[in-house]
Design a protein around this motif. Structure first.
Motif, PDB file in Angstrom:
ATOM      1  N   ARG A  71       4.449   4.036   4.318  1.00 23.62           N
ATOM      2  CA  ARG A  71       3.007   3.855   4.136  1.00 23.62           C
ATOM      3  C   ARG A  71       2.331   5.212   4.288  1.00 23.62           C
ATOM      4  O   ARG A  71       2.821   6.083   5.031  1.00 23.62           O
ATOM      5  CB  ARG A  71       2.422   2.859   5.166  1.00 23.62           C
ATOM      6  CG  ARG A  71       2.903   1.439   4.963  1.00 23.62           C
ATOM      7  CD  ARG A  71       2.281   0.485   5.998  1.00 23.62           C
ATOM      8  NE  ARG A  71       0.838   0.293   5.800  1.00 23.62           N
ATOM      9  CZ  ARG A  71       0.318  -0.533   4.898  1.00 23.62           C
ATOM     10  NH1 ARG A  71       1.097  -1.242   4.093  1.00 23.62           N
ATOM     11  NH2 ARG A  71      -0.995  -0.675   4.820  1.00 23.62           N
ATOM     12  N   HIS A  73      -1.783   7.478   3.651  1.00 24.79           N
ATOM     13  CA  HIS A  73      -3.175   7.496   3.227  1.00 24.79           C
ATOM     14  C   HIS A  73      -3.216   8.015   1.785  1.00 24.79           C
ATOM     15  O   HIS A  73      -2.729   9.124   1.523  1.00 24.79           O
ATOM     16  CB  HIS A  73      -4.003   8.415   4.132  1.00 24.79           C
ATOM     17  CG  HIS A  73      -4.082   7.947   5.553  1.00 24.79           C
ATOM     18  ND1 HIS A  73      -4.955   6.961   5.959  1.00 24.79           N
ATOM     19  CD2 HIS A  73      -3.371   8.336   6.658  1.00 24.79           C
ATOM     20  CE1 HIS A  73      -4.803   6.764   7.258  1.00 24.79           C
ATOM     21  NE2 HIS A  73      -3.842   7.578   7.707  1.00 24.79           N
ATOM     22  N   PRO A  74      -3.745   7.254   0.817  1.00 27.67           N
ATOM     23  CA  PRO A  74      -3.793   7.706  -0.578  1.00 27.67           C
ATOM     24  C   PRO A  74      -4.432   9.085  -0.700  1.00 27.67           C
ATOM     25  O   PRO A  74      -5.464   9.368  -0.062  1.00 27.67           O
ATOM     26  CB  PRO A  74      -4.628   6.627  -1.276  1.00 27.67           C
ATOM     27  CG  PRO A  74      -4.417   5.403  -0.444  1.00 27.67           C
ATOM     28  CD  PRO A  74      -4.327   5.906   0.982  1.00 27.67           C
ATOM     29  N   ARG A  83      -1.731   2.654   2.734  1.00 26.62           N
ATOM     30  CA  ARG A  83      -1.220   1.718   1.725  1.00 26.62           C
ATOM     31  C   ARG A  83       0.296   1.858   1.656  1.00 26.62           C
ATOM     32  O   ARG A  83       0.874   2.907   2.000  1.00 26.62           O
ATOM     33  CB  ARG A  83      -1.826   1.995   0.347  1.00 26.62           C
ATOM     34  CG  ARG A  83      -3.338   1.888   0.319  1.00 26.62           C
ATOM     35  CD  ARG A  83      -3.872   2.028  -1.085  1.00 26.62           C
ATOM     36  NE  ARG A  83      -3.473   0.888  -1.910  1.00 26.62           N
ATOM     37  CZ  ARG A  83      -3.842   0.734  -3.182  1.00 26.62           C
ATOM     38  NH1 ARG A  83      -4.607   1.649  -3.772  1.00 26.62           N
ATOM     39  NH2 ARG A  83      -3.464  -0.323  -3.852  1.00 26.62           N
ATOM     40  N   GLY A  84       0.935   0.805   1.157  1.00 30.70           N
ATOM     41  CA  GLY A  84       2.366   0.871   0.938  1.00 30.70           C
ATOM     42  C   GLY A  84       2.693   1.964  -0.065  1.00 30.70           C
ATOM     43  O   GLY A  84       1.980   2.166  -1.055  1.00 30.70           O
ATOM     44  N   SER A  87       2.508   1.768  -3.941  1.00 25.97           N
ATOM     45  CA  SER A  87       1.231   1.663  -4.652  1.00 25.97           C
ATOM     46  C   SER A  87       0.484   2.998  -4.634  1.00 25.97           C
ATOM     47  O   SER A  87      -0.714   3.053  -4.888  1.00 25.97           O
ATOM     48  CB  SER A  87       0.354   0.570  -4.028  1.00 25.97           C
ATOM     49  OG  SER A  87       0.045   0.874  -2.675  1.00 25.97           O
ATOM     50  N   THR A  88       1.199   4.084  -4.347  1.00 28.12           N
ATOM     51  CA  THR A  88       0.612   5.422  -4.352  1.00 28.12           C
ATOM     52  C   THR A  88       1.517   6.365  -5.142  1.00 28.12           C
ATOM     53  O   THR A  88       2.655   6.014  -5.487  1.00 28.12           O
ATOM     54  CB  THR A  88       0.445   5.984  -2.930  1.00 28.12           C
ATOM     55  OG1 THR A  88       1.721   6.417  -2.435  1.00 28.12           O
ATOM     56  CG2 THR A  88      -0.140   4.938  -1.987  1.00 28.12           C
TER      57      THR A  88
END
Length: 348
Positions: A71, A73-74, A83-84, A87-88
């Motif tokens: 995980r 931080h975008p 976020r997982g 998904s980045t």
């Protein structure tokens, strides 16, 4: 885990002014300078068909990544909730493969210059693939069509159509890019071309490299490029007044200075079946010395170092034909708004 354990094969490395991970932007920034991918010598054959202008996907192995991260931080922004990792686009991930959409801007043997690539110096490259997806905000040209060349062809089609040199689906346009040509597809309306009306053909083999079927006059274009190294663009138009003049047995008015100037640039060849290899060979031979070839009962082919030059020559010959018909018949041909052939009763 070392590089060889991480992936099956490293094919090359990035040569970039970005020397540290902290210097790399999050995405491919258009303001970045072009960088080089130095391929290993054994992959020269694999890269042989990559040309300047090609859109490609470069897959890199982000060797400095933290592979324990699940995980984040975008964009590294601590103000955003974690976020997982799947998904980045974070480089820190269990299998740190980078995917970069770039365009080739240069070639030197097994070194390929690309832009924009945000990878740091020394990043391993694990694969290269053609990019068949459209670029956001850009016309959706096929992957092998250089956008600048594609735009030039679309513009030449509109310009020629507005001047009456193309009508409906007739005529064809091409440019040369290295050992390939970009040519209009069969059944394309030249005044309303779209990016998908263009296709790419290998010059030596004469075979299409993209999905759209090339113009039926492909042989004419190929033979011109093969026989005349100065040719970088070819337009095949159907100028109505020049065609009418020659059908009536006329010639360009010899008293005109412009006609005498163009006399050495234009040759005529007898009728040969359109789309045939024989026609292509005849035009190719004529193009060794002539910049314009009129194919009796078929149309005009002009070559040039650019599409502007080739189309301008076709336009100039059509203008001289209008004057010549005026002299022969005393009619008002060649007015600025006339783009259609004279009626039969108007011809001498």
């Amino acid at each position: 885990m070392n590089e060889e354990n991480a992936v099956s094969r490293i094919i090359g490395h990035v040569r970039s002014p970005l020397a540290a991970r902290e210097e790399c932007p999050k995405y491919g920034d258009p303001d970045l300078p072009p960088v080089w991918i130095d391929l290993a010598p054994e992959y020269e054959t694999a890269a042989a068909d990559l040309n300047v202008g090609d859109a490609i996907l470069v897959l890199t192995w982000m060797h400095l990544a933290d592979r324990s991260v699940l995980r984040c931080h975008p964009k590294g922004d601590k103000d955003l909730p974690p976020r997982g990792i799947f998904s980045t686009r974070s480089p820190d991930r269990p299998t740190p493969i980078g995917l970069h959409a770039v365009r080739i801007t240069g070639r030197k043997k097994t070194s390929i210059q690309v832009h924009p690539l945000e990878a740091m110096h020394g990043t391993p490259v694990i694969d290269i693939k053609p990019d068949n997806s459209p670029s956001p905000g850009q016309a959706e040209f096929p992957a092998l069509v250089e956008p600048r060349a594609g735009e030039e062809i679309l513009r030449a089609g509109r310009d020629g159509w507005s001047r009456g040199l193309f009508a409906g689906f007739n005529g064809n346009i091409s440019v040369r890019r290295g050992e390939r040509i970009i040519i209009t597809a069969t059944g394309s309306a030249k005044g309303h071309l779209t990016p998908r009306d263009l296709t790419v053909v290998d010059l030596a083999a004469g075979r299409p490299l993209s999905s759209a079927k090339p113009s039926s006059e492909l042989a004419v274009h190929l033979e011109i490029y093969r026989n005349q190294h100065l040719a970088q663009a070819v337009v095949h138009t159907h100028p109505p007044l020049l065609t009418a003049l020659f059908l009536r047995g006329g010639e360009l008015e010899p008293s005109l200075f412009e006609s005498r100037t163009l006399a050495g640039k234009l040759v005529r060849i007898p009728f040969l079946e359109p789309g045939s290899a024989e026609l292509g060979q005849a035009v190719g031979q004529a193009a060794r010395t002539a910049e314009a070839v009129f194919m009796d009962r078929h149309g005009l082919v002009c070559r040039g170092e650019s599409l502007t030059q080739a189309l301008a020559l076709s336009e100039e010959l059509e203008h001289l034909a209008a004057i010549s018909l005026s002299v022969r018949n005393g009619g008002p041909y060649g007015s600025s708004d006339q783009t259609t052939a004279p009626r039969p009763e108007q011809l001498p």
